[in-house]
Write an enzyme that holds these catalytic residues in place. Structure first.
Site, PDB file in Angstrom:
ATOM      1  N   CYS A   1      27.714  29.619  15.427  1.00 22.10           N
ATOM      2  CA  CYS A   1      27.046  30.166  16.670  1.00 22.10           C
ATOM      3  C   CYS A   1      26.861  31.612  16.538  1.00 22.10           C
ATOM      4  CB  CYS A   1      27.810  30.077  18.016  1.00 22.10           C
ATOM      5  SG  CYS A   1      26.973  30.110  19.464  1.00 22.10           S
TER       6      CYS A   1
ATOM      7  N   PHE B   1       0.863  -1.200   0.280  1.00 18.81           N
ATOM      8  CA  PHE B   1       0.010  -0.115  -0.009  1.00 18.81           C
ATOM      9  C   PHE B   1       0.753   1.448  -0.023  1.00 18.81           C
ATOM     10  CE2 PHE B   1      -3.269  -2.412   2.585  1.00 18.81           C
ATOM     11  CZ  PHE B   1      -3.803  -2.916   1.423  1.00 18.81           C
TER      12      PHE B   1
ATOM     13  N   CYS C   1      25.157  30.375  26.426  1.00 17.92           N
ATOM     14  CA  CYS C   1      24.793  29.196  25.739  1.00 17.92           C
ATOM     15  C   CYS C   1      23.611  28.608  26.170  1.00 17.92           C
ATOM     16  CB  CYS C   1      26.155  28.203  26.145  1.00 17.92           C
ATOM     17  SG  CYS C   1      25.977  26.490  25.329  1.00 17.92           S
TER      18      CYS C   1
ATOM     19  N   CYS D   1       3.627   1.908  -2.560  1.00 18.34           N
ATOM     20  CA  CYS D   1       4.347   2.481  -4.008  1.00 18.34           C
ATOM     21  C   CYS D   1       3.830   3.621  -4.446  1.00 18.34           C
ATOM     22  CB  CYS D   1       4.184   1.335  -4.990  1.00 18.34           C
ATOM     23  SG  CYS D   1       5.111   1.419  -6.183  1.00 18.34           S
TER      24      CYS D   1
ATOM     25  N   CYS E   1      30.993  20.325  14.538  1.00 18.62           N
ATOM     26  CA  CYS E   1      32.312  20.105  14.733  1.00 18.62           C
ATOM     27  C   CYS E   1      32.997  19.124  13.794  1.00 18.62           C
ATOM     28  CB  CYS E   1      32.586  19.977  16.198  1.00 18.62           C
ATOM     29  SG  CYS E   1      34.398  19.491  16.644  1.00 18.62           S
TER      30      CYS E   1
END
Lengths: 447, 439
Positions: B357, B137, B382, B139, B392
């Site tokens: 940041c 059911f 932060c 495709c 990173c």
């Protein structure tokens, strides 16, 4: 192996034709498209990138690498040429391991920096092959500037001046333009006539005329030029060679490394170039390495580089020293030439003094000596200014310039190896030529 | 030694790695190679109704997106169900099942959405001795234009109706394969359950245009200058699939319904993540199509070693262990306060954390200290967002550290309580359930 392989003395044809071809092919083969993508993908696109800060011409390296990885090599080339119009040659000859690639954060992380030099070559090769020109001259200013020396400093200066709409005439003493790029760099670093192709690429901007075979002090004087032009830039390099001050220096077989390198670059058939069976190269810089390595590649059986100080003091980069060692050159330190051993008017050997630092740190012979048998000696012990300056102030044997490249003489600027400051690198010469052009432009236009 | 044997709705296989219904399972030749390579089971490529088979395009049917070094990250196809004769497929399924009794052979089916069509094909499949059926059911291209595949999966009522027929006319276990091309995958899952399905499998491929040729302006894969949307899959699709699996696993109505996890599974770790979120086994297609069948060796070895390391004897020991930790945002602990910490010994000073940041987030990472290039988190700015960790390039160089209770969050000046408090009781929430402040 050629017929002359084991011939004593200085002989041509030591190798077979295919050996010459193989020995003097590209030292670093260029990256293909996929290799460039893979290498470019390794770039981290650093903030305030250390590589860019380490580049004397401040090329925006992260940006051009990102342009490569996004399949925009022309954009990458433009980024490079904006800062360094001789980016193609610098990609080939820069000691990147001491500049951008040393600063690459991947060098810190894993000892494998991004291959910035090869990536720069990838982009600039594509642009030059496509004859893509990125810069259009400003409206003519009517100002005319003479540039003495068609080497890296002179070409970079001329291009930037032409860009600003000035007309430039470059005078060069040699039969071809390019300076050290054409005459002073090991053949395997820029094969395929690259130096001339680059001269054509740089001058294609228009407004630059090159007159070769014109020597300062012979065909014209500096004051004459200053009178005929609105400004003069001196980028004439260092044409003289230091003398050894050793007995027997005049013997047959004692040659200048500079001339040897130039002859090699200009040779139509390397098999016609004679080379000693046993060669000694005196010096510890890039020229010494280039001469030693190429002696070996021309078929010399034994090549020894002797340097009067230790490995750490050598001007040649670690990479160049390793290259020489890999090609079979023996590098010996703490040895200074004392006497050329001459037999029948020809070099038979060189007597060397062992050297050491005395307690005060001065370099002194220890009193012990040794003799290395050889039939050819190349001097690579530094070059000197070939002019007395014609009135401009010299300092330390070079033309004294300020931060903008201005000499003591009004209307005269200088840059590249002939000027104070800098570090005798192609890329530094380009930066100095470019920056002097900006200074000239500001002065001429009253900016 | 971990026991990788799998029992999924009564279908047994030597390991939980099945090949999904797709090109790798279209014929006996491929399936036997897969079993020889070590795959635990296959879902045979979707069979259609008797009669002339469907035809595929004769130009390119796949497209892809790549990361560096042409590592394939996303894959897309416009292939239809099997274009081989039904009888040929049925004969091969029967032969393969007889030759490989210990491996799972499930048959994917897609026929028109009427009772007679399903009633006709089910006994034919059952006769092969196959272990079960999977209802396609999902495709999203081609077949959906003909009222099948995703066109059924997008209507819960149809899903329930067809599942019911299958349970009515067949004794085989029924796995209902769901499409992700819906706004809420729980709806068709609930419908399948209501229809009596034994399990659901998900996800099928996602509607997609994988790329555009900027010379011809044709979508890729290009068929004579035109393109059609295709089904997207591969590693880049995994997060979407994980979410949908988790939603069904934690839904009150479908909780406990067996799930066969599908979607970008490339390594043992991907498989373990699907199973941790509630999948009883997994199905793989793209990874096999990119690397060949041998990858199952790595999957078996990796899963087994991880289970040994963790002390899980059987797969059931860890299936669903993560689904209990999937919750609504409103229940997340707002008193859990983290700060990024940069390991200066590992830092290679690329500056990426700083610039992302600075440009796009909270200006919480300095670029210089005492005149030297230096990247350090400023706790007073932060918010603990994790962006720096994600960008990173050095693994474990930046980590998020939770502030211990009693310390002061320098950004807010508030003491960390260590108590749980969420949005439902937060004073800023106009709909809060309690007047008690979160503190």
């Amino acid at each position: 192996m050629g017929e002359g392989a084991l011939k004593d003395g200085i002989a041509a044809g030591r190798l077979g034709a295919d050996q010459y071809a193989a020995n003097f092919t590209d030292l670093h083969p260029p990256l293909d498209r996929h290799e460039a993508f893979v290498e470019a993908d390794r770039c981290y696109f650093c903030y305030d990138a250390p590589c860019q800060n380490a580049c004397p011409t401040s090329i925006d390296i992260p940006l051009f690498i990102r342009e490569i990885v996004t399949d925009n090599p022309l954009g990458a080339a433009e980024t490079i040429f904006e800062q360094n119009i001789l980016g193609g040659m610098c990609a080939r000859v820069c000691p990147t391991e001491q500049l951008c690639e040393e600063a690459c954060v991947r060098e810190a992380a894993e000892g494998k920096p991004v291959k910035i030099g090869l990536l720069q070559r990838y982009a600039t090769d594509i642009a030059m092959a496509a004859e893509a020109q990125f810069f259009t001259r400003a409206a003519p200013t009517g100002k005319r500037v003479a540039v003495v020396g068609a080497g890296p400093a002179g070409l970079a200066c001329a291009h930037r001046l032409a860009l600003h709409g000035h007309d430039v005439v470059i005078y060069d003493a040699r039969p071809k333009a390019g300076g050290l790029n054409e005459y002073g760099i090991a053949s395997y670093k820029a094969p395929g006539g690259f130096a001339q192709a680059e001269v054509d690429y740089v001058t294609a901007i228009g407004g630059i005329t090159i007159e070769t075979g014109k020597i300062l002090g012979e065909h014209f004087s500096l004051s004459e030029l200053a009178g005929r032009f609105d400004a003069v830039f001196l980028g004439l390099g260092l044409g003289g060679v230091n003398v050894l001050r050793a007995d027997g220096e005049d013997a047959q077989g004692v040659d200048s490394a500079i001339d040897f390198i130039a002859d090699l670059r200009q040779a139509a058939d390397l098999a016609t170039l004679p080379i000693g069976r046993k060669v000694v190269v005196i010096g510890g810089g890039m020229t010494a390495i280039d001469a030693a390595v190429q002696s070996k590649l021309l078929g010399a059986e034994e090549v020894t580089m002797v340097y009067r100080r230790g490995k750490e003091q050598m001007n040649a980069s670690g990479f160049e020293q390793d290259l020489a060692a890999a090609k079979g050159v023996t590098i010996r330190h703490w040895l200074a030439p004392r006497r050329i051993v001459v037999r029948g008017g020809e070099v038979a050997g060189i007597e060397l003094s062992y050297m050491a630092l005395d307690p005060a740190g001065a370099l002194k012979p220890t009193g012990e000596t040794t003799i290395i048998a050889c039939d050819q000696v190349f001097k690579a012990i530094g070059q000197t200014l070939s002019t007395d300056g014609e009135g401009v102030q010299l300092a330390g044997g070079k033309i004294e310039v300020d931060a903008e490249g201005r000499t003591s003489m009004p209307k005269v600027w200088a840059g590249g190896d002939c000027a104070t400051g800098g570090d005798d690198l192609t890329v530094t010469a380009v930066a100095e030529g470019r920056d002097a052009a900006e200074s000239i432009n500001r002065t001429l236009m009253g900016l | 030694m971990a026991d990788l044997r799998n029992n999924f709705v009564g279908i047994k296989s030597p390991n939980p790695f099945w090949l999904a219904s797709a090109p790798p399972t279209d014929k006996a030749y491929n399936v036997e190679r897969a079993f020889k390579a070590g795959w635990g089971g296959v879902v045979w490529k979707t069979l259609g109704e008797a009669g002339p088979p469907v035809v595929n395009v004769n130009g390119p049917r796949y497209g892809a997106i790549w990361a560096g070094d042409r590592r394939l990250m996303g894959f897309n196809n416009i292939e239809l169900i099997t274009d081989r004769d039904l009888q040929k497929n049925l004969q091969e399924i029967k032969a393969v099942k007889m030759a490989w009794p210990d491996c799972a052979v499930v048959v994917s089916i897609m026929v028109p959405c009427d009772e007679d069509s399903w009633k006709a094909i089910l006994p034919l499949v059952e006769e092969t001795g196959a272990d079960g059926i999977e209802l396609n059911f999902g495709c999203p291209h081609g077949m959906s234009e003909r009222g099948m595949g995703a066109a059924v999966g997008q209507v819960p009522e149809y899903v329930e109706m067809v599942v019911r027929w299958c349970k009515q006319y067949s004794r085989m276990p029924v796995i209902t394969k769901l499409t992700p091309n819906v706004t809420d995958v729980r709806k068709p899952a609930r419908a399948a359950k209501n229809g009596g399905t034994d399990a659901v499998s998900l996800i099928n491929t996602i509607n997609s245009i994988v790329s555009v040729d900027l010379d011809s302006f044709s979508p890729n894969p290009s068929i004579d200058g035109k393109g059609s949307h295709g089904g997207y899959c591969g590693p880049a699709a995994k997060p979407i699939a994980l979410h949908m699996v988790a939603e069904i696993a934690r839904d009150a109505e479908t909780n406990g319904l067996p799930i066969s996890g599908i979607g970008g599974i490339t390594t043992w770790r991907d498989a373990a993540e699907f199973m941790a979120l509630g999948a009883g086994n997994v199905q793989v297609c793209t990874a096999a199509m990119v690397y060949g069948f041998k990858i199952v060796d790595e999957m078996i070895s990796g899963l087994s070693n991880w289970m040994d390391e963790k002390g899980y004897r059987t797969i059931d020991d860890f299936v669903g262990r993560a689904s209990r930790n999937v919750t609504d945002w409103q229940y997340l602990n707002l008193e859990y306060i983290t700060k990024a910490r940069i390991d200066q010994d590992l830092c290679i000073k690329c500056g990426r954390c700083h610039i992302v940041c600075e440009d796009t987030s909270h200006q919480a990472i300095m670029k210089e200290k005492n005149g030297v290039r230096h990247f350090e988190v400023m706790d007073n700015e932060c918010v603990g967002c994790n962006l720096c960790v994600n960008v990173c390039p050095v693994e474990d160089c930046i980590e998020m550290v939770a502030l211990p209770p009693g310390t002061i969050d320098e950004r807010t000046g508030r003491v960390v309580t260590g108590k749980y408090a969420n949005w439902t009781t937060h004073p800023n929430n106009p709909m809060r359930k309690s007047v008690e402040p979160a503190e």
